[in-house]
Design an enzyme around this catalytic site. Sequence first.
Site, short mmCIF file in Angstrom:
data_model
loop_
_atom_site.label_atom_id
_atom_site.label_comp_id
_atom_site.label_asym_id
_atom_site.label_seq_id
_atom_site.Cartn_x
_atom_site.Cartn_y
_atom_site.Cartn_z
N GLU A 36 0.72 -1.20 0.02
CA GLU A 36 0.06 0.04 -0.01
C GLU A 36 0.94 1.26 0.00
O GLU A 36 0.49 2.14 1.00
CB GLU A 36 -0.83 -0.11 1.15
CG GLU A 36 -1.79 -1.32 1.02
CD GLU A 36 -2.84 -1.12 2.03
OE1 GLU A 36 -2.66 -0.90 3.21
OE2 GLU A 36 -4.11 -1.45 1.94
N1 IFG Z 1 -4.75 -4.01 4.24
C1 IFG Z 1 -3.31 -3.52 4.88
C2 IFG Z 1 -3.31 -3.72 6.30
C3 IFG Z 1 -4.69 -3.49 7.00
C4 IFG Z 1 -5.62 -4.41 6.46
C5 IFG Z 1 -7.22 -4.62 6.99
C6 IFG Z 1 -2.51 -5.57 3.87
C7 IFG Z 1 -1.31 -6.11 3.46
C8 IFG Z 1 -5.78 -3.86 5.17
N2 IFG Z 1 -2.13 -4.15 4.18
O1 IFG Z 1 -3.29 -6.23 4.36
O2 IFG Z 1 -2.30 -2.87 7.10
O3 IFG Z 1 -5.12 -2.14 7.26
O4 IFG Z 1 -7.86 -5.41 6.77
#
Ligand code: IFG
Length: 542
Positions: A359
């Site tokens: 992200e």
């Molecule tokens: N995606 C983010 C996490 C977390 C998650 C919550 C990943 C690899 C959403 N990154 O999953 O940091 O915020 O469901």
Amino acid sequence: MRYRAKPPAQMLLISRRVPVALVLAILLLVACTAPPPVALPSPPDERPVVRDSEVRMNQLIPKPAAVTPRAGVFTFQPVTTIHVEPHGEEMLWLGQYLAERLGPATGYQFVVQPGGAMSAGNVWLTTSGADPALGEEGYELIVTPDGVMLRAHRPAGVFRGIQTLRQLLPPAIELQQAQPGAWELPAVEIRDVPRFAWRGAMLDVARHFFGVADVKRFIDLLALYKMNVLHLHLSDDQGWRIEIQSWPNLALYGGSTQVGGGAGGYYTQAEYADIVAYAARRYIIVVPEIDMPGHTNAALASYAELNCDGVARTLYSGVEVGFSALCVESDTVYQFVDDVVRELAALTPGPYMHIGGDEVQTLDAAAYAGFIERAQAIVQAHGKRMIGWEEVAHATLSPTSVVQSWRSTVAAEAVRQGAKVIMSPASRTYLDMKYDPNTPLGLSWAGLVEVQDAYAWDPATLLEGVGEQDILGVEAPLWTETIATREQMDSMVFPRLLGIAEIGWSPAHGRSWEEYRLRLAAHGPRLAALGVAFYRSPQVPW
Ligand code: IFG
């Protein structure tokens, strides 16, 4: 045999006082009006009584590769001795571990004895003469009325087999006060080996901090279900959770808050080492994750020089993602990465270091890939294999690197580069996903994940271009934006984690939700005895 009610009129034939003509007339009348004969319930089959202990061999989670019932039971007695072979600290520890699991509920003080003659009524834990085909974690468990033999090629296999032994005893064995018993094991032969080498769970201790005691308890629960990886998400926007001596403000300042503004916290290096050692004793490796270059606000708030504009960020206790990134053009940042990886690698005996990589919304593709490749080289320079969330596949990966697949098909790109894959599909394994719209905690961006959704899938057929031979195994992450306490953790992790444990361990063939849900129901009392506040899903006949 079926019983049929006699029509009322036939009963009259027994009486001698009624003229035959009248009886015949009545019979004729009844025959025309009698309802069809009603089949009464058949009598209980003359099946042999099935002992509770025998039922338990069909309630094991994860389901063993091969279970052969035998006749009779083995009953633990106060004088039952636990023999271990070969002599040595590791097998003695395993004997003691078994004694400590069984001691409180039985009230027995089991003697653990190295070697000794195989005498009736005792338990043997051994790696002598085991079949090497059992590999690193496989075991054979042979229970007869005269004794228990648990044999494995490696001590880790003995440890995994002990979990099966625990589950062959009544759930009350997990209570911490003496219970009446009896403590029977069904006579059985089990030969068991895992399907995947990587059977993990991730704990996000950055969004909400969980102390050493909570982590050790989590490790104990992973152990009961034969899981062998604990991935600790140690840093994020909302918190830095591990002491780094060369950059002390990371923990002191970066660890001073969490989602919602609470006090946060962090592990000293001694506490982290304690967690790692506790896990290692249970043949569980710890995989530390320092998420970068994104998810770094806590670090960017702790040191101005990590920011391209030289201005320290403010601490963050919200739940947005993607807004932060280290200054990837700055040499100081790579010194920072090297110092952090160096100190953490020295505290981590396991072969992996997770650098996150997820992200990142503020860097262009080239800047991102350049950072990942430099971080990968730093991790390798400190003797570890790099793991990254699947986005790292946009960089050039070393064949020794691993990607963790979570929401797209980019893992296939990693496979094309020769990297291995850990399967963590959010729509199946993210333990912070709500079970249903009424779940008070958790998120739902990846969909609703009920117990069946978390179980009824297979890692080797989920993604195009990612097959069994490309997959190290499975891992279930618990992100903690909305999870702050042990009870909240329990309600989201359990019972879904048990299904992930089975997907990681048991053979793919023969796995079915309809059969599994009945076995899972039997684990309700066991989880309750362990003090786990699990979610009583309506999908399971608890
Ligand atoms: N995606 C983010 C996490 C977390 C998650 C919550 C990943 C690899 C959403 N990154 O999953 O940091 O915020 O469901």
